[in-house]
Design an enzyme around this catalytic site. Structure first.
Site, PDB file in Angstrom:
ATOM      1  N   GLY A 219     -97.031  29.863-108.395  1.00 23.45           N
ATOM      2  CA  GLY A 219     -96.512  28.673-108.192  1.00 23.45           C
ATOM      3  C   GLY A 219     -96.691  27.923-109.145  1.00 23.45           C
ATOM      4  O   GLY A 219     -95.979  28.381-110.590  1.00 23.45           O
ATOM      5  N   SER A 220     -97.078  26.884-109.802  1.00 23.38           N
ATOM      6  CA  SER A 220     -96.869  26.208-110.428  1.00 23.38           C
ATOM      7  C   SER A 220     -97.374  26.509-112.096  1.00 23.38           C
ATOM      8  O   SER A 220     -97.594  26.376-113.236  1.00 23.38           O
ATOM      9  CB  SER A 220     -97.554  24.574-110.914  1.00 23.38           C
ATOM     10  OG  SER A 220     -95.945  24.539-110.113  1.00 23.38           O
ATOM     11  N   THR A 221     -98.861  27.548-111.513  1.00 19.57           N
ATOM     12  CA  THR A 221     -99.388  27.968-113.403  1.00 19.57           C
ATOM     13  C   THR A 221     -98.532  29.751-113.468  1.00 19.57           C
ATOM     14  O   THR A 221     -98.885  29.348-114.504  1.00 19.57           O
ATOM     15  CB  THR A 221    -100.653  29.369-112.208  1.00 19.57           C
ATOM     16  OG1 THR A 221    -100.714  30.026-111.347  1.00 19.57           O
ATOM     17  CG2 THR A 221    -101.957  28.403-111.911  1.00 19.57           C
TER      18      THR A 221
END
Length: 480
Positions: A219-221
């Protein structure tokens, strides 16, 4: 008629010759490797009659052996705080072993060649042979915080923490876990074997080390990797991309909220990281191109094959994408991006360590039965210059905005009086649920710990469910 018989005889003799050569090769050159092979149960059964060395976290023996009922012919393995350390320590049981119990078996059972002098000395003095003690890098406070946080949620997941300056693994916890004492009995092997069989069959997979051996969409990591790619290719934190409410990438790619980023104006790279803007970061990935994003991910450790720390670690993957629709989703950690929690901890640690990613390791030192150190960890760089020191500095400032900015997406990861660099992540799984992430390091100006936490099917935001666990793990190390 004699000619066919002679040919058959010669062929038979040749087969016998090949067989003899094979046996000679095995006995001469492969005997040692076969003896030490993890599937050679005879070695483990033999070890039940040996004083096995201890496994320690700090000064605490988390695994040790004692004679059974005062009978020095057989030893029982005991595990203190067994469920907390099981993902790392593993279990030693009749016929097999897992975790550090397997990876460091030749030291623990005393058969490693580095212990030969000590073993010979014990033989001359009449001392009972003993295995070596293995000291782990794990920090008990960080490991406890990881277990407490995941158990409080009642969710599966994992948490990994590293010393970014050395690569030492400060925590590696996987939920659900199990109690190795339940499978290690040498007095009731039938019950122990039944317990093991049930663990193997469980749908919850308590024997799976999710921190090292399970890959997830990050995801956004992963936007940290995308931002690093942009900065390494001429962008600055103030550089902008269009950030509409949604992008058409074959299917709509919206932001996490109903609307554009930055009020509809092009959004800066720094602000996009702070608020975790999907559309601008997808545009960055598309503009940069698949090759640059792939290369940058590889520089952090993706696509590099499995590793051993000495526990086996599965490969994380960031394939080379050429389809803009897939590439845009890859830029926000979706599509075909797959990462272990350890890999995302390495991304955070690489930024924290001025761009150098250190090789992770779990064993700090090994001491023989006379308390003499026979082996000590030697920190080494696994991926030098994953990013430049200037890019690492820019990323650090941008990630501090995630925990402290005016529109911070991960304030639950902040620590009072200390700058924390972090990044939230919410990853779609295709099942209607989301995995929730948080990566971070602290203190931002002198990093002591880098963390990655993933909560499976958390169905919230990484800032809500994963960040508090990371915060507790960081505080446990910083406040020691």
């Amino acid at each position: 008629m004699n000619k066919p018989i002679r040919r058959l005889a010669l062929f038979t003799m040749a087969l016998f010759g090949v067989l003899l050569l094979n046996i000679s090769w095995i006995q001469t050159f492969q005997a040692e490797s076969l003896r030490e092979h993890p599937y050679n149960s005879r070695q483990f059964l033999k070890s039940l009659n040996q004083h096995r060395g201890s496994i320690l976290v700090g000064s605490e023996e988390v695994a040790y052996s004692e004679p059974v009922g005062g009978d020095s012919e057989r030893y029982q393995r005991h595990y203190e705080n067994g469920p907390m350390y099981a993902p790392v320590v593993g279990a030693f049981r009749a016929g097999s072993a897992t975790g550090i119990e397997r990876a460091a078996n030749s030291f623990l059972d005393g058969s490693n060649e580095l212990l030969a002098v000590n073993n010979f000395r014990d033989m001359l003095t009449g001392e009972e042979p003993k295995g070596a003690d293995v000291y782990l890098t794990v920090d008990s406070g960080a490991q406890q915080a990881a277990m407490d946080g995941l158990q409080s949620l009642g969710k599966n997941g994992a948490a990994v923490a590293l010393n970014p300056q050395t690569g030492a693994v400060l925590a590696s916890y996987s939920s659900p876990t199990y109690d190795p004492n339940s499978v290690a009995s040498v007095t009731n092997t039938e019950e122990a074997n039944q317990n093991w069989t049930e663990l193997e069959a469980s749908e919850q997979q308590p024997l799976l080390n999710r921190g090292l051996n399970q890959v997830y969409p990050p995801g956004s990591t992963f936007k940290v990797v995308t931002a690093a790619t942009a900065l390494e290719n001429g962008a600055t934190p103030e550089s902008t991309q269009e950030a509409p409410a949604s992008l058409d990438l074959g299917q709509p790619l919206p932001n996490a909220w109903d609307g554009p980023c930055n009020g509809g104006a092009p959004d800066s790279l720094a602000h996009s990281i702070e608020i975790s803007c999907n559309t601008s970061m997808a545009n960055w990935a598309i503009e940069l191109g698949g090759q640059k994003l792939h290369d940058q991910a590889s520089a952090f450790g993706f696509n590099q094959g499995p590793m051993e720390i000495p526990l086996p670690v599965n490969e994380s993957s960031a394939p080379l994408e050429t389809d803009p629709n897939i590439l845009g989703r890859a830029g926000i950690g979706q599509a075909n991006i797959q990462a272990t929690p350890l890999q995302m901890a390495l991304v955070a640690a690489g930024v924290a360590n001025d761009g150098d990613v250190m090789k992770p390791y779990l064993i700090d030192s090994i001491q023989n039965s006379n308390l003499e150190e026979v082996k000590a960890a030697q920190p080494e760089v696994a991926f030098p210059d994953a990013v430049s020191s200037g890019t690492a500095e820019d990323l650090t400032r941008m990630m501090i905005g995630v925990t402290e900015g005016d529109e911070a997406s991960g304030p639950a990861g902040a620590i009072s009086g200390i700058d924390v660099a972090g990044k939230t992540g919410t990853a779609e799984t295709g099942t209607g649920h989301t995995h929730n992430w948080f990566i971070s390091f602290a203190p931002a100006d002198d990093p002591q710990i880098a963390v990655a936490v993933v909560v499976e099917n958390g169905d919230a935001s990484g800032g809500a469910v994963a960040a508090p666990i990371a915060q507790d793990m960081m505080e446990a190390v910083i406040n020691e």
